[in-house]
Design a protein around this motif. Structure first.
Motif, mmCIF file in Angstrom:
data_model
loop_
_atom_site.group_PDB
_atom_site.id
_atom_site.type_symbol
_atom_site.label_atom_id
_atom_site.label_comp_id
_atom_site.label_asym_id
_atom_site.label_seq_id
_atom_site.Cartn_x
_atom_site.Cartn_y
_atom_site.Cartn_z
ATOM 1 N N THR A 85 9.128 19.440 28.362
ATOM 2 C CA THR A 85 9.254 19.429 26.725
ATOM 3 C C THR A 85 7.838 19.291 26.130
ATOM 4 N N THR A 86 7.409 20.226 25.380
ATOM 5 C CA THR A 86 6.169 19.950 24.719
ATOM 6 C C THR A 86 6.251 19.941 23.394
ATOM 7 N N LEU A 87 5.803 18.769 22.715
ATOM 8 C CA LEU A 87 5.821 18.496 21.154
ATOM 9 C C LEU A 87 4.085 18.682 20.969
ATOM 10 N N SER A 88 3.879 19.328 20.016
ATOM 11 C CA SER A 88 2.604 19.390 19.453
ATOM 12 C C SER A 88 2.539 19.292 17.868
ATOM 13 N N VAL A 89 1.957 18.203 17.536
ATOM 14 C CA VAL A 89 1.690 17.952 16.181
ATOM 15 C C VAL A 89 0.470 18.855 15.945
ATOM 16 N N THR A 90 0.779 19.861 14.935
ATOM 17 C CA THR A 90 -0.250 20.884 14.453
ATOM 18 C C THR A 90 -1.197 20.481 13.533
ATOM 19 N N GLU A 91 -0.361 19.350 12.267
ATOM 20 C CA GLU A 91 -1.301 19.124 11.166
ATOM 21 C C GLU A 91 -0.581 17.861 10.760
ATOM 22 N N VAL A 92 -1.471 16.796 10.442
ATOM 23 C CA VAL A 92 -1.244 15.766 9.738
ATOM 24 C C VAL A 92 -2.136 15.399 8.585
ATOM 25 N N GLY A 93 -1.594 14.978 7.505
ATOM 26 C CA GLY A 93 -2.296 14.860 6.296
ATOM 27 C C GLY A 93 -1.328 13.737 5.500
ATOM 28 N N PRO A 94 -2.014 13.418 4.297
ATOM 29 C CA PRO A 94 -1.200 12.471 3.479
ATOM 30 C C PRO A 94 0.009 13.167 3.121
ATOM 31 N N ASP A 95 1.109 12.532 3.472
ATOM 32 C CA ASP A 95 2.369 12.644 3.254
ATOM 33 C C ASP A 95 2.840 14.113 3.710
ATOM 34 N N ARG A 96 2.350 14.518 5.035
ATOM 35 C CA ARG A 96 2.547 15.705 5.424
ATOM 36 C C ARG A 96 2.327 15.673 6.846
ATOM 37 N N ILE A 97 3.351 16.476 7.405
ATOM 38 C CA ILE A 97 3.137 16.525 9.039
ATOM 39 C C ILE A 97 3.793 17.963 9.517
ATOM 40 N N GLU A 98 3.348 18.641 10.288
ATOM 41 C CA GLU A 98 3.504 19.884 10.937
ATOM 42 C C GLU A 98 3.709 19.890 12.616
ATOM 43 N N TYR A 99 4.764 20.396 12.952
ATOM 44 C CA TYR A 99 4.906 20.189 14.495
ATOM 45 C C TYR A 99 5.505 21.591 14.940
#
Length: 185
Positions: free
Chosen positions: A103-117
Protein backbone atom coordinates in the motif's frame (compact mmCIF):
# COMPACT_ATOMS: atom_id res chain seq x y z
CA UNK A 1 46.39 92.06 2.52
CA UNK A 2 43.94 91.10 -0.13
CA UNK A 3 45.93 87.83 -0.68
CA UNK A 4 45.69 86.95 2.99
CA UNK A 5 41.89 87.46 2.99
CA UNK A 6 41.54 85.27 -0.07
CA UNK A 7 43.70 82.57 1.54
CA UNK A 8 41.61 82.74 4.72
CA UNK A 9 38.41 82.52 2.69
CA UNK A 10 39.75 79.53 0.78
CA UNK A 11 40.84 77.86 4.01
CA UNK A 12 37.44 78.54 5.60
CA UNK A 13 35.69 77.22 2.50
CA UNK A 14 37.81 74.02 2.54
CA UNK A 15 37.17 73.56 6.26
CA UNK A 16 33.43 74.03 5.70
CA UNK A 17 33.46 71.56 2.82
CA UNK A 18 35.37 69.08 4.97
CA UNK A 19 32.85 69.50 7.78
CA UNK A 20 29.95 69.01 5.35
CA UNK A 21 31.59 65.92 3.85
CA UNK A 22 32.24 64.53 7.32
CA UNK A 23 28.64 65.17 8.37
CA UNK A 24 27.32 63.52 5.20
CA UNK A 25 29.62 60.53 5.75
CA UNK A 26 28.41 60.20 9.34
CA UNK A 27 24.76 60.39 8.26
CA UNK A 28 25.29 57.72 5.60
CA UNK A 29 27.08 55.44 8.07
CA UNK A 30 24.34 55.98 10.66
CA UNK A 31 21.62 55.18 8.13
CA UNK A 32 23.43 52.01 7.04
CA UNK A 33 23.91 50.92 10.65
CA UNK A 34 20.27 51.54 11.54
CA UNK A 35 19.17 49.70 8.40
CA UNK A 36 21.39 46.74 9.19
CA UNK A 37 20.24 46.56 12.81
CA UNK A 38 16.58 46.86 11.83
CA UNK A 39 17.03 43.87 9.52
CA UNK A 40 18.22 41.53 12.27
CA UNK A 41 15.48 39.16 13.32
CA UNK A 42 12.83 40.81 11.16
CA UNK A 43 11.84 40.47 7.53
CA UNK A 44 15.00 40.33 5.50
CA UNK A 45 17.15 39.79 8.61
CA UNK A 46 18.57 36.73 10.30
CA UNK A 47 16.55 33.62 9.42
CA UNK A 48 14.75 35.36 6.56
CA UNK A 49 14.08 33.73 3.24
CA UNK A 50 16.95 33.78 0.85
CA UNK A 51 16.23 34.18 -2.86
CA UNK A 52 16.19 30.39 -3.27
CA UNK A 53 13.97 29.89 -0.19
CA UNK A 54 16.43 27.75 1.81
CA UNK A 55 16.21 29.54 5.13
CA UNK A 56 12.44 29.86 4.98
CA UNK A 57 12.04 26.11 4.56
CA UNK A 58 14.59 25.45 7.32
CA UNK A 59 12.68 27.77 9.62
CA UNK A 60 9.34 26.25 8.58
CA UNK A 61 10.68 22.74 9.13
CA UNK A 62 12.00 23.57 12.57
CA UNK A 63 8.77 25.23 13.71
CA UNK A 64 6.56 22.56 12.16
CA UNK A 65 8.56 19.81 13.82
CA UNK A 66 7.59 21.18 17.23
CA UNK A 67 3.93 21.92 16.55
CA UNK A 68 2.15 18.55 16.65
CA UNK A 69 2.89 15.80 19.10
CA UNK A 70 2.84 12.37 17.45
CA UNK A 71 3.83 9.04 18.97
CA UNK A 72 6.35 8.38 16.17
CA UNK A 73 7.34 12.01 15.58
CA UNK A 74 8.09 12.64 11.89
CA UNK A 75 9.56 9.20 11.19
CA UNK A 76 7.79 7.85 8.08
CA UNK A 77 9.72 4.58 8.47
CA UNK A 78 7.63 3.92 11.60
CA UNK A 79 4.68 3.27 9.27
CA UNK A 80 6.37 0.42 7.40
CA UNK A 81 4.58 -2.17 9.58
CA UNK A 82 1.16 -0.58 8.96
CA UNK A 83 0.91 0.97 12.44
CA UNK A 84 2.07 4.50 13.23
CA UNK A 85 1.21 8.01 14.28
CA UNK A 86 3.33 10.70 12.62
CA UNK A 87 3.22 14.43 12.04
CA UNK A 88 3.86 15.68 8.50
CA UNK A 89 4.50 19.22 7.31
CA UNK A 90 5.38 18.54 3.68
CA UNK A 91 4.48 15.99 1.00
CA UNK A 92 5.62 12.45 1.88
CA UNK A 93 5.18 8.93 0.52
CA UNK A 94 4.79 5.96 2.85
CA UNK A 95 4.74 2.27 1.85
CA UNK A 96 3.50 -0.61 4.00
CA UNK A 97 1.80 -4.01 3.65
CA UNK A 98 -1.96 -3.78 3.47
CA UNK A 99 -4.74 -6.34 2.97
CA UNK A 100 -4.27 -6.27 -0.83
CA UNK A 101 -0.46 -6.18 -0.84
CA UNK A 102 1.84 -3.19 -0.85
CA UNK A 103 0.00 0.00 0.00
CA UNK A 104 1.26 3.46 -0.88
CA UNK A 105 0.05 6.50 1.04
CA UNK A 106 1.12 9.78 -0.52
CA UNK A 107 0.45 13.08 1.20
CA UNK A 108 0.38 15.42 -1.78
CA UNK A 109 -0.32 18.71 0.00
CA UNK A 110 -0.15 19.99 3.56
CA UNK A 111 -0.98 23.51 4.65
CA UNK A 112 -2.70 25.40 7.43
CA UNK A 113 -5.91 23.45 8.18
CA UNK A 114 -5.48 21.49 4.92
CA UNK A 115 -4.32 18.05 3.79
CA UNK A 116 -4.60 16.13 0.52
CA UNK A 117 -3.60 12.52 0.01
CA UNK A 118 -3.69 9.55 -2.36
CA UNK A 119 -3.86 5.93 -1.27
CA UNK A 120 -3.15 2.98 -3.56
CA UNK A 121 -3.35 -0.69 -2.71
CA UNK A 122 -3.51 -3.56 -5.19
CA UNK A 123 -5.91 -2.45 -7.95
CA UNK A 124 -7.70 0.07 -5.75
CA UNK A 125 -6.98 3.68 -5.09
CA UNK A 126 -8.51 6.52 -3.17
CA UNK A 127 -7.81 10.26 -3.26
CA UNK A 128 -9.09 12.78 -0.84
CA UNK A 129 -8.49 15.92 1.06
CA UNK A 130 -10.07 18.19 3.59
CA UNK A 131 -9.86 21.78 4.74
CA UNK A 132 -10.77 23.40 7.99
CA UNK A 133 -9.71 23.42 11.62
CA UNK A 134 -9.93 20.02 13.31
CA UNK A 135 -11.08 18.30 10.12
CA UNK A 136 -9.89 14.95 8.87
CA UNK A 137 -10.54 11.94 6.68
CA UNK A 138 -10.80 8.31 7.69
CA UNK A 139 -10.11 5.63 5.07
CA UNK A 140 -10.81 1.95 5.75
CA UNK A 141 -8.87 -0.18 3.29
CA UNK A 142 -9.84 -3.84 2.72
CA UNK A 143 -8.76 -6.36 0.09
CA UNK A 144 -12.09 -5.92 -1.74
CA UNK A 145 -12.24 -2.09 -1.61
CA UNK A 146 -12.22 0.94 0.62
CA UNK A 147 -14.53 3.44 2.26
CA UNK A 148 -13.79 7.05 3.11
CA UNK A 149 -15.46 9.55 5.39
CA UNK A 150 -14.33 13.11 6.01
CA UNK A 151 -15.40 15.73 8.50
CA UNK A 152 -14.81 16.78 12.11
CA UNK A 153 -12.55 14.43 14.03
CA UNK A 154 -14.58 14.66 17.24
CA UNK A 155 -12.55 13.70 20.28
CA UNK A 156 -9.29 13.43 18.30
CA UNK A 157 -8.55 9.89 19.40
CA UNK A 158 -6.85 7.48 16.99
CA UNK A 159 -9.03 5.11 14.97
CA UNK A 160 -9.66 1.56 16.18
CA UNK A 161 -8.16 -1.43 14.40
CA UNK A 162 -10.56 -3.35 12.18
CA UNK A 163 -10.31 -6.98 11.24
CA UNK A 164 -8.57 -7.59 7.87
CA UNK A 165 -8.30 -3.86 7.18
CA UNK A 166 -5.94 -0.92 7.37
CA UNK A 167 -7.39 2.31 8.69
CA UNK A 168 -5.75 5.60 7.71
CA UNK A 169 -6.68 8.84 9.43
CA UNK A 170 -5.40 12.22 8.19
CA UNK A 171 -6.15 15.25 10.39
CA UNK A 172 -5.46 18.91 9.56
CA UNK A 173 -3.37 21.19 11.76
CA UNK A 174 -3.77 24.93 12.04
CA UNK A 175 -0.09 25.68 11.49
CA UNK A 176 0.34 23.46 8.42
CA UNK A 177 1.34 20.29 10.26
CA UNK A 178 -1.00 17.34 9.75
CA UNK A 179 -1.36 14.20 11.83
CA UNK A 180 -1.37 10.80 10.09
CA UNK A 181 -2.45 7.66 11.88
CA UNK A 182 -2.22 4.20 10.31
CA UNK A 183 -3.74 1.23 12.17
CA UNK A 184 -3.70 -2.35 10.84
CA UNK A 185 -6.07 -5.05 12.12
Amino acid sequence: MRGNIMNMEATAHRAGTTRVRGAVTLRVLAALTVGALAGCGGPGGVGAQSPDGDRASESRSASAQLSVSAADGHDTAACSDGNCEIAVFEPVTIRFDGPAGTTTLSVTEVGPDRIEYALKSGNGQSKGGIEGPGQGCLVVLRSDGSSTSCGGMGDGRPPSARSDAVVVQAVTGEDGTALLRVVSG
